[in-house]
Structures are given as C-alpha cells and as structure tokens.
Design a protein around this motif. Structure first.
Motif, mmCIF file in Angstrom:
data_model
loop_
_atom_site.group_PDB
_atom_site.id
_atom_site.type_symbol
_atom_site.label_atom_id
_atom_site.label_comp_id
_atom_site.label_asym_id
_atom_site.label_seq_id
_atom_site.Cartn_x
_atom_site.Cartn_y
_atom_site.Cartn_z
ATOM 1 N N THR A 1 84.614 -22.147 20.706
ATOM 2 C CA THR A 1 85.441 -23.111 20.683
ATOM 3 C C THR A 1 86.867 -22.897 19.614
ATOM 4 O OG1 THR A 1 83.510 -24.110 18.827
ATOM 5 C CG2 THR A 1 85.766 -24.424 18.468
ATOM 6 N N THR A 2 86.718 -21.516 20.057
ATOM 7 C CA THR A 2 87.774 -20.965 19.745
ATOM 8 C C THR A 2 88.915 -19.856 20.765
ATOM 9 O OG1 THR A 2 87.301 -19.577 17.168
ATOM 10 C CG2 THR A 2 89.846 -18.432 18.421
ATOM 11 N N THR A 3 88.570 -19.777 21.453
ATOM 12 C CA THR A 3 88.163 -19.362 23.191
ATOM 13 C C THR A 3 88.793 -21.081 23.836
ATOM 14 O OG1 THR A 3 86.672 -17.590 22.937
ATOM 15 C CG2 THR A 3 88.211 -18.740 25.099
ATOM 16 N N LEU A 4 88.394 -21.886 24.224
ATOM 17 C CA LEU A 4 88.543 -23.216 24.149
ATOM 18 C C LEU A 4 90.170 -23.633 23.530
ATOM 19 C CD1 LEU A 4 85.876 -24.911 25.148
ATOM 20 C CD2 LEU A 4 87.201 -24.445 27.022
ATOM 21 N N LEU A 5 90.063 -23.548 22.299
ATOM 22 C CA LEU A 5 91.519 -24.308 21.899
ATOM 23 C C LEU A 5 92.851 -22.926 21.978
ATOM 24 C CD1 LEU A 5 92.311 -25.726 19.879
ATOM 25 C CD2 LEU A 5 92.482 -23.873 17.722
ATOM 26 N N GLN A 6 92.318 -21.862 21.986
ATOM 27 C CA GLN A 6 93.204 -20.525 22.169
ATOM 28 C C GLN A 6 93.603 -21.095 24.611
ATOM 29 O OE1 GLN A 6 94.386 -17.774 21.026
ATOM 30 N NE2 GLN A 6 96.229 -18.015 22.410
ATOM 31 N N LEU B 1 93.662 -24.277 25.011
ATOM 32 C CA LEU B 1 94.162 -25.347 25.162
ATOM 33 C C LEU B 1 95.809 -25.097 25.134
ATOM 34 C CD1 LEU B 1 95.152 -28.991 25.249
ATOM 35 C CD2 LEU B 1 93.469 -28.269 22.784
ATOM 36 N N LEU B 2 95.442 -24.146 23.368
ATOM 37 C CA LEU B 2 96.997 -24.693 22.982
ATOM 38 C C LEU B 2 97.965 -23.717 24.112
ATOM 39 C CD1 LEU B 2 96.679 -23.902 19.175
ATOM 40 C CD2 LEU B 2 97.114 -25.896 20.530
ATOM 41 N N LEU C 1 93.648 -17.078 16.515
ATOM 42 C CA LEU C 1 94.263 -17.257 17.517
ATOM 43 C C LEU C 1 96.035 -16.044 17.486
ATOM 44 C CD1 LEU C 1 95.200 -21.368 17.167
ATOM 45 C CD2 LEU C 1 93.175 -19.680 18.772
ATOM 46 N N VAL D 1 92.819 -24.211 30.256
ATOM 47 C CA VAL D 1 91.830 -24.822 29.948
ATOM 48 C C VAL D 1 90.536 -24.562 30.768
ATOM 49 C CG1 VAL D 1 89.658 -26.179 29.226
ATOM 50 C CG2 VAL D 1 91.511 -26.084 27.790
ATOM 51 N N GLN E 1 88.733 -21.360 31.727
ATOM 52 C CA GLN E 1 87.680 -21.254 31.189
ATOM 53 C C GLN E 1 86.399 -21.302 31.264
ATOM 54 O OE1 GLN E 1 88.289 -18.227 28.503
ATOM 55 N NE2 GLN E 1 90.633 -18.582 29.168
#
Length: 293
Positions: free
Chosen positions: A2-7, A9-10, A140, A258, A261
């Motif tokens: 989840t952190t990887t995808l959020l990173q 995305l941002l 992040l 994204v 990933q």
C-alpha cells in the motif's frame, strides 16, 4: 504494498504536473494559432541548456534561474514567430498553413543537431546538493525537486489560466483562437496575438525546463521524448484546452508511475499510448477538454 502504491501515486502526480506544464505551451499555440509546433521538444531541450548554463557558470540555484530561463525562451519565441513564422502566414491563405508544420519539423531537426555540435553528445547534470535532498513524511520519500516541480507547475498553470480569463490581453488571445476574423473586426491585432501566444508558450516551457533539470540529465535529444509525451497529453486533455493539458499531464504521470509498479514499465508506456489512441477514436475533443474555453 500500500505504501509503495501511495508513493507511486503521489510521485506520479508530481511528475505529471511538470508534464502538464510542458504541454501547456503546445496546447496554447494550437488553440490560438491552429498549428502543431513539432519543435516543442527541441525548445524544451534549449531551455534546459539555458538553465544549465545559468546554474553551472553563474552559480544560480535552479529555482532562481527559472525566471531568467523563462525570459530567454519568451524572447526566443517572440523572435521566432516575428521573423520566421509570420512570413509563412503571410504567404499562405489556409487557416492551418501546412508550411508551418514543415518549418517546425525542420527547426526541430536543426536545433537538435545544432546543440549536438555545440554541446556534444554527453549528458550533463547540475552539481547542486539541493537536487539530492529529500523530505520523508512517515514511510514516504520525496525529493525537493519533485516538491518544487509540483508546486511551481500548479502555480504557473493557475497564473496562466487567470491571465487568459481575466486580463484584456488574455481575452484577446482567447477571442483570436475562437474566431480570428471576428476578433479582427473588433480591432484585435491577430499578428500581435500570435506573437504573444507563441512567446508565452515558450515562456511556460522555459519554466518547465528549469524544473526538469534537477531531475533529468540534459543532452541534445532529451526534449524528443518529452515533446512526444506533450502531444499525447494535449490530445488527452483536449486540444486547445490549457487546463485540460494540465490534467492530462497528471493522468499520464500517474499511469506511468503506478502502472510501472503493477506491470513491466514498457507495458505501462504502451498503456499510455493505447489510451491516446482510444481517446483519438472515441473522444477527439479530449478527456477534459471542451470545444472552446
């Protein structure tokens, strides 16, 4: 995960904002002048070299060099429109003179090879500790150039939209883009508007080049990939839509970041162009654009 995808995305939003800034000038030029500037990527490469010279030879911070780079590109754009493209318009009666397309294609090739001869083929990076500094909120990680790119891309885009909608010159530019003949009847000098539009498009590109320099090495062909991406973004955002170009850039940045990933990066790139083709076929006005702003 989840952190990887959020990173991702941002990070995609941050890079996409700069992509959108690159596409803004191209969208403005097409919306007003109804031409496709194939030298757009070459002018971006020029802006990165100008910023590189200001930072390496004069010791300026990349963000301090950004206004100067934008000013240089504004002058280059005005001169190019005044002394080169205006002549093509005077000789052709078509609303979309094919000669301009041929000219900008030749200008693209000329600029790439001119900088190859002058600067050499080697990629160069700026020697600035700021470019490697990071901000870490929780798990992040964001580099300072990423943050600066997002902030200034949003700021410049908002300023350009406000300029076009709420100033006399901006309204004249929009009116000329909608109907050149009607604007001329109202006393608007379309020749002057074209010069300003082309120059403003390169001014924005100059700012984008300064924001890209801490993130990417500069070489004579660095602008080619970004120029191609700008065409994709303009179509996705809506041809001639300044705000749409910005959101199109965000979309491309997120898909690129994204997507890489979840699937191999080459497939993620293919996904962007697949969306481009689908948009051309099913919604030629773009995902975010309208017929007239």
């Amino acid at each position: 995960m989840t952190t990887t995808l959020l990173q991702a995305l941002l990070g995609g939003i941050a890079s996409g904002a700069v992509y959108g800034l690159i596409a803004l000038g191209l969208s403005l030029q097409f919306g007003v002048m109804k031409i496709i500037n194939f030298a757009h990527g070459a002018f971006l490469m020029m802006s990165m070299y100008v910023c590189f010279a200001l930072t390496s030879h004069f010791g300026l911070h990349p963000l301090a060099a950004m206004p100067l780079t934008a000013a240089v590109l504004f002058a280059v754009g005005y001169a190019c429109q005044r002394w080169l493209i205006d002549g093509i318009y005077r000789k052709e009666t078509s609303r979309e003179p094919i000669g301009v397309l041929i000219f900008t294609t030749g200008l693209w090739i000329f600029l790439d090879n001119a900088f190859l001869a002058l600067a050499g083929p080697d990629s160069r990076t700026i020697d600035a500790p700021w470019a490697n500094e990071v901000w870490m909120p929780g798990d992040l990680i964001f580099t300072y150039p990423q943050i600066a790119g997002l902030f200034f891309a949003c700021l410049i885009t908002a300023a350009l939209v406000l300029f076009l909608r709420h100033t006399r010159t901006g309204r004249a530019i929009r009116a000329t883009g909608q109907d050149r003949e009607a604007a001329s009847v109202l006393g608007i000098d379309s020749t002057r508007v074209y010069r300003l539009s082309f120059a403003i498009g390169l001014l924005v590109l100059g700012a984008a080049g300064a924001l890209l320099l801490p993130l990417y090495p500069v070489n004579p062909f660095v602008g080619d990939i970004f120029g191609l991406r700008a065409f994709v973004i303009v179509v996705l955002g809506g041809i001639g839509s300044v705000a749409g170009a910005f959101w199109g850039g965000i979309l491309v940045g997120v898909l690129e970041s994204v997507g890489s990933q979840l699937i191999p990066i080459t497939y993620a790139e293919a996904l962007i162009f697949l969306l481009f083709l689908a948009t051309m076929y099913f919604r030629p006005s773009g995902l975010f654009g309208v017929e007239n702003e």
